[in-house]
Design a protein around this motif. Sequence first.
Motif, PDB file in Angstrom:
ATOM      1  N   THR A 137      23.115   6.200 -36.602  1.00 42.36           N
ATOM      2  CA  THR A 137      22.071   7.047 -37.184  1.00 42.36           C
ATOM      3  C   THR A 137      22.422   8.525 -37.207  1.00 42.36           C
ATOM      4  OG1 THR A 137      20.874   7.443 -35.118  1.00 42.36           O
ATOM      5  CG2 THR A 137      20.340   5.435 -36.314  1.00 42.36           C
ATOM      6  N   SER A 138      23.482   8.926 -36.524  1.00 42.31           N
ATOM      7  CA  SER A 138      23.821  10.354 -36.547  1.00 42.31           C
ATOM      8  C   SER A 138      24.216  10.802 -37.946  1.00 42.31           C
ATOM      9  CB  SER A 138      24.950  10.662 -35.554  1.00 42.31           C
ATOM     10  OG  SER A 138      26.128   9.967 -35.908  1.00 42.31           O
ATOM     11  N   ILE A 173      22.385   1.205 -38.383  1.00 40.14           N
ATOM     12  CA  ILE A 173      22.608   0.384 -37.182  1.00 40.14           C
ATOM     13  C   ILE A 173      22.036   1.123 -35.963  1.00 40.14           C
ATOM     14  CG2 ILE A 173      24.409  -0.656 -35.740  1.00 40.14           C
ATOM     15  CD1 ILE A 173      24.260  -1.891 -38.472  1.00 40.14           C
ATOM     16  N   PRO A 174      21.458   0.384 -35.016  1.00 37.47           N
ATOM     17  CA  PRO A 174      20.896   1.052 -33.838  1.00 37.47           C
ATOM     18  C   PRO A 174      21.963   1.537 -32.862  1.00 37.47           C
ATOM     19  CG  PRO A 174      20.603  -1.321 -33.658  1.00 37.47           C
ATOM     20  CD  PRO A 174      21.167  -1.054 -35.032  1.00 37.47           C
ATOM     21  N   MET A 175      22.710   2.537 -33.275  1.00 38.54           N
ATOM     22  CA  MET A 175      23.705   3.180 -32.417  1.00 38.54           C
ATOM     23  C   MET A 175      23.883   4.593 -32.941  1.00 38.54           C
ATOM     24  SD  MET A 175      27.145   1.263 -33.780  1.00 38.54           S
ATOM     25  CE  MET A 175      27.869   1.694 -35.398  1.00 38.54           C
ATOM     26  N   ILE A 176      24.478   5.444 -32.162  1.00 37.39           N
ATOM     27  CA  ILE A 176      24.546   6.853 -32.529  1.00 37.39           C
ATOM     28  C   ILE A 176      25.661   7.116 -33.535  1.00 37.39           C
ATOM     29  CG2 ILE A 176      24.893   9.192 -31.677  1.00 37.39           C
ATOM     30  CD1 ILE A 176      23.738   8.267 -28.998  1.00 37.39           C
ATOM     31  N   ARG A 177      26.857   6.709 -33.203  1.00 36.35           N
ATOM     32  CA  ARG A 177      28.023   7.051 -34.010  1.00 36.35           C
ATOM     33  C   ARG A 177      28.769   5.792 -34.434  1.00 36.35           C
ATOM     34  NH1 ARG A 177      29.827  12.555 -31.306  1.00 36.35           N
ATOM     35  NH2 ARG A 177      31.650  12.429 -32.625  1.00 36.35           N
ATOM     36  N   THR A 201      33.550  -0.554 -33.746  1.00 32.30           N
ATOM     37  CA  THR A 201      33.419   0.884 -34.059  1.00 32.30           C
ATOM     38  C   THR A 201      33.665   1.752 -32.829  1.00 32.30           C
ATOM     39  OG1 THR A 201      31.021   0.695 -33.747  1.00 32.30           O
ATOM     40  CG2 THR A 201      31.837   0.640 -35.999  1.00 32.30           C
ATOM     41  N   LYS A 202      33.310   1.241 -31.652  1.00 33.71           N
ATOM     42  CA  LYS A 202      33.444   2.108 -30.481  1.00 33.71           C
ATOM     43  C   LYS A 202      34.893   2.421 -30.130  1.00 33.71           C
ATOM     44  CE  LYS A 202      31.844   0.425 -26.571  1.00 33.71           C
ATOM     45  NZ  LYS A 202      30.883  -0.358 -25.758  1.00 33.71           N
ATOM     46  N   LEU A 210      35.412   5.959 -31.415  1.00 36.98           N
ATOM     47  CA  LEU A 210      34.470   7.046 -31.082  1.00 36.98           C
ATOM     48  C   LEU A 210      35.187   8.240 -30.466  1.00 36.98           C
ATOM     49  CD1 LEU A 210      31.254   5.278 -29.771  1.00 36.98           C
ATOM     50  CD2 LEU A 210      31.936   5.878 -32.090  1.00 36.98           C
ATOM     51  N   GLY A 211      34.866   9.402 -30.956  1.00 36.51           N
ATOM     52  CA  GLY A 211      35.459  10.622 -30.428  1.00 36.51           C
ATOM     53  C   GLY A 211      36.896  10.832 -30.849  1.00 36.51           C
ATOM     54  N   LEU A 246      31.315  10.907 -37.506  1.00 37.55           N
ATOM     55  CA  LEU A 246      31.293  12.363 -37.344  1.00 37.55           C
ATOM     56  C   LEU A 246      32.687  12.940 -37.135  1.00 37.55           C
ATOM     57  CD1 LEU A 246      28.177  12.786 -34.991  1.00 37.55           C
ATOM     58  CD2 LEU A 246      28.252  12.960 -37.479  1.00 37.55           C
ATOM     59  N   MET A 247      33.683  12.091 -36.952  1.00 35.45           N
ATOM     60  CA  MET A 247      35.041  12.581 -36.675  1.00 35.45           C
ATOM     61  C   MET A 247      35.941  12.317 -37.889  1.00 35.45           C
ATOM     62  SD  MET A 247      34.961  14.017 -33.657  1.00 35.45           S
ATOM     63  CE  MET A 247      36.533  13.861 -32.824  1.00 35.45           C
TER      64      MET A 247
END
Lengths: 352, 352, 352, 352
Positions: free
Chosen positions: C186-187, C241-245, C290-291, C294-295, C321-322
């Motif tokens: 959702t970010s 999807i119910p996750m941030i990134r 996806t994780k 991340l970052g 976001l990256m």
Amino acid sequence: MSAQNRIPVGIIGASGYGGIQLVRLLLEHPLVDITYMGGSGSVGQNFADLYPHISHAVNLPIENIEPEEVADRAQVVFLSLPNGLASKIAPRLLAKGCKVLDLSADYRFTDLQVYESWYKETRTDGEVNSKAVYGLPEIYRDRIATANLVGCAGCYPTASLLALQPLLKQGLVDPSTIIIDAKSGTSGGGRQPKTNLLLAEADGSLGAYGIANHRHTPEIEQVCSDLAGQEVLVQFTPHLIPMIRGILSTVYAKLRDPGLVKDDILTIYKSFYRNSEWVQVLPKNIFPQTKWALGTNLCYLGVEVDPRTGRVIVVSAIDNLMKGQAAQAVQCMNIMMGWEESLALPKLTFYP
Amino acid sequence: MSAQNRIPVGIIGASGYGGIQLVRLLLEHPLVDITYMGGSGSVGQNFADLYPHISHAVNLPIENIEPEEVADRAQVVFLSLPNGLASKIAPRLLAKGCKVLDLSADYRFTDLQVYESWYKETRTDGEVNSKAVYGLPEIYRDRIATANLVGCAGCYPTASLLALQPLLKQGLVDPSTIIIDAKSGTSGGGRQPKTNLLLAEADGSLGAYGIANHRHTPEIEQVCSDLAGQEVLVQFTPHLIPMIRGILSTVYAKLRDPGLVKDDILTIYKSFYRNSEWVQVLPKNIFPQTKWALGTNLCYLGVEVDPRTGRVIVVSAIDNLMKGQAAQAVQCMNIMMGWEESLALPKLTFYP
Amino acid sequence: MSAQNRIPVGIIGASGYGGIQLVRLLLEHPLVDITYMGGSGSVGQNFADLYPHISHAVNLPIENIEPEEVADRAQVVFLSLPNGLASKIAPRLLAKGCKVLDLSADYRFTDLQVYESWYKETRTDGEVNSKAVYGLPEIYRDRIATANLVGCAGCYPTASLLALQPLLKQGLVDPSTIIIDAKSGTSGGGRQPKTNLLLAEADGSLGAYGIANHRHTPEIEQVCSDLAGQEVLVQFTPHLIPMIRGILSTVYAKLRDPGLVKDDILTIYKSFYRNSEWVQVLPKNIFPQTKWALGTNLCYLGVEVDPRTGRVIVVSAIDNLMKGQAAQAVQCMNIMMGWEESLALPKLTFYP
Amino acid sequence: MSAQNRIPVGIIGASGYGGIQLVRLLLEHPLVDITYMGGSGSVGQNFADLYPHISHAVNLPIENIEPEEVADRAQVVFLSLPNGLASKIAPRLLAKGCKVLDLSADYRFTDLQVYESWYKETRTDGEVNSKAVYGLPEIYRDRIATANLVGCAGCYPTASLLALQPLLKQGLVDPSTIIIDAKSGTSGGGRQPKTNLLLAEADGSLGAYGIANHRHTPEIEQVCSDLAGQEVLVQFTPHLIPMIRGILSTVYAKLRDPGLVKDDILTIYKSFYRNSEWVQVLPKNIFPQTKWALGTNLCYLGVEVDPRTGRVIVVSAIDNLMKGQAAQAVQCMNIMMGWEESLALPKLTFYP
């Protein structure tokens, strides 16, 4: 009872999370019909435009709030509005003979000065307020039964007070040592969009807020003082948890008698809540998960005593929108109306 | 320093969550090379079979654990094993001249009887244990600097002790009133599958566990007692939160001097941690979110005083797998090796 | 390079999620200094007021946006603004000699009519637009190297195009059969509060949106057409999807040659991306989470062929976001400046 | 109907997620009594030891599985076991006159060779299997009404087939172009602990699995072929979503008649499911969230047509444990018993 004998009820503030719970519960209530839904921002929309999943079950518009007109169309009115608004509306509903259940903080305080000091609002409805009853049936059932105006208990207070009641009523703990460390899902913050309630902000994280100044503090203290028969101050710290619904309250207090052991306290709790259908005291060494209570009107309690420190620790779990809000309001209505108290109140969650 | 001057390090127990953090941190450490990874269940597999996302960065097998052979291949060895195993291995590594950092509870207790009583294990390595240093640099930096064996601090103790240190060292609170209400993500439970750690069980819910009997209690008490110069018992209650990483500790204690206000305590904290790069005391009225610390070695502290109750409340946030585990171990290694303390330690999360 | 030789860079739109990623990345970039942060709603606040966790690392105010003044203080400017604003600002920055990287959609389209039709905006900067280069280095690295204005690729297009590139460039699939079923945290919806992005709404749930009309469709089609040498239409469906990134793109297409098997396609992918540090083609039968990304600036690709249906299925994972936004912009900057492409770009997530 | 007229029902495999849903639903069913709960790993425990939240409502032990004894105590038996076990038990229950509803895959296939090939098991109960009916009432209601053995539809097939049924029955699409991109919460993986289902692994992430080889593929194809009157192969890709419950199926297919527009298809769907209480076709431009269906027996459908590509896209949402499993089994039982089909089936979720 045939359909024509159902009682017409209205919901003012139907579009928020409290409202949708009320709608959900009242649609399956055998003795009421929802005849009015009021709101502000969403006037003119159909309720199912806001919540499309419910369109097969309800087809009502969100209407303007005209208390006298509402009173013409409903015998019981639920107010699910931001703090400070109910006290503008309730007196007019009561004057027309409605029974009123307010889900905000407006009618929870016997001393309006406490309300004014913590909520930064001026109130001019002292006489109406003096007749309001605090809506937590497991503590004030008898008064609720004869009330026309109920200020339904807050979510954190419900979880905390049900945990503390046996201890305070029986004088088992030193009230000056009470610490309530509470944790809530984010739905308690309402449906109005705020940055800190975004999934991107609140998920995967945890924080405290309102430390030493949260408005539920004086509400808890008022009832604790009533239960203890002395003035009680509590330390109350709420936390925001990355989940939608549920409150867990972890309550600490020093036992006055250091000889009391876990079995003693458990026996006291089981006995105290023996006839309380909605409070489940768990067996020894079992502590509640908030999800056990989701979608139900239940409060689960787990009890521990630490012989090393002489403290009792009680863990309490509820659904903040149900026993902490809308289902408790329906429970109060059932009592006010002289109906079976458990009507339309869910008792079993869908686990997991 | 050129590559050939890097120090060879080994990780025993590389396949768990502590292990993968160590691998991740040490791969970017300018002064070490990972030369050995040991495990049990996954011997023979490549590390990248367990964690495919890291295959572009590491290509090492999980090997059997033969302490003497490990000692031949590594100068520094990290032990990331279930409690009770490190004490079988560390003595043999130390005998061969290795420096050892243990992430389990085995070497955290100065009094082995306390360990044996809380962990239900018999220990025969008393002499080795007597030389172990508790690995929390912000408290025991000097001792760590000269140690060959460090028992790295537990996750809950790290968050709790950094919150309590200034209060206890300066005698500001009554130690008998300390309550630590702590909340952790589920990664603290490890990677071995357990029913209560399944997403379907743990998500959307919250519960307390280990009330009045969690094993981190005596560890916290040992250091609190050392800081306070008197025996301290604490009330410690952990909770499992529906998130992967992060610990929040909400710490309560009665101030001895009721005249102290928030600004006083904040000034004391800021001064106390002025030179502690990894402890961030937040400005007045700001309290930490656990996600601020994710992926970093930081501990954030927020401080409040409740003038109504005379209590100080400190909220502490860390990443349980970083400052609470692997990054703190790397910090300890940097100190033991005489290197710059902050080498390879992340200081900025990717928000949100 | 010594500190005084660092390049001054500015960020316009620093307060959103794109902005905070840029700040985070550029603070650790060895060749740049952030000299300017601009915003609108939060002008006058310090950046650390918006993001307290970063106060130990950055102390800059959010300033008004005056392009000429920004140009005086920065050689490279990142624009992280809502669609339609960059095209008002970029021409003035370019006129003053800045290099400009835009994270919005404004400079992604070679044909401004396509932009105007899908984004319902009128554009008058056709000449500037004609010099903009699409910022996806694994496709247009050479053009980026000589560009002064880069319209950085969208998040969904990045994940989708990296999955499709080898197939389209080598003519392996029938372009009319391409279906992209994409899923995002959702970010991607930004930090402005919206009801549907609340945790209480988005958690524990999943839905599709923008079906058959999402604005990333023409962006994906433009590049697909360029790669295929023919006009391509794609079916693109995003999901929240119910996750941030994180974004996962599941891409389907019919193989032109039904004799091709999984090993063939995997070999083609591995060969195609052999020199692409940021695209990781996974081993046979491994598909990305996806994780894992991340970052980081990584894109993970997993490849499957279904011999029953003759389709190739490629699964692609990035951090939206990256690689899907800020890190890719930094990668583009590195290329534009002639620096090592991987400077300051993270390559290893903290798992889990 | 008085209590003594209730039908005795048994649940074999009561301890898993399918079992707890059945218990939850059947406890509120007006025409049945649960008289037997069987299991394997947890024999001898009380059901409430496994699920303490339900102790106020059920007090039954988990017993050994002896089919003949079960048949003596129950007229209807639900089997909620891992694949391959029901076919050992069902024949013995049927021989004793029970009606049997199996939640596993054992009795879903008309052609046992298909089952044997995808499930790698040998079956010797061909005659019993030939009398089994596929348990999806909106497709096979009439056959279910006269069946003694129902193989309840799988979760993904239920969501996918309800989305596809109108298209296939009316020949509106080219079956060779069907792509089903499905997404499920992790409860579909059951309660047995597995690493990939840990919150620490599955939360904050998303991945595909079983690409081109998931066992629900032949099940979907069998029914699609039956609906279309020709052999149909589908492309089916499931994904694991970081949430507990819910399935979303996004279904793509090429329209045979490119002149059909969204309104046409919507009209067809609304008409097709006009009398299907449990299938809700949403209004134009509304697409379902999985959480709308949680705790209910509902399937929500949203329909779109892309005039650019000539495809119809149908999005389908169910609760994987309810319409996708236990509630659908209860619906089938109601039909088999000649009762009102909707008895004890929840129709309204608690939102949010």
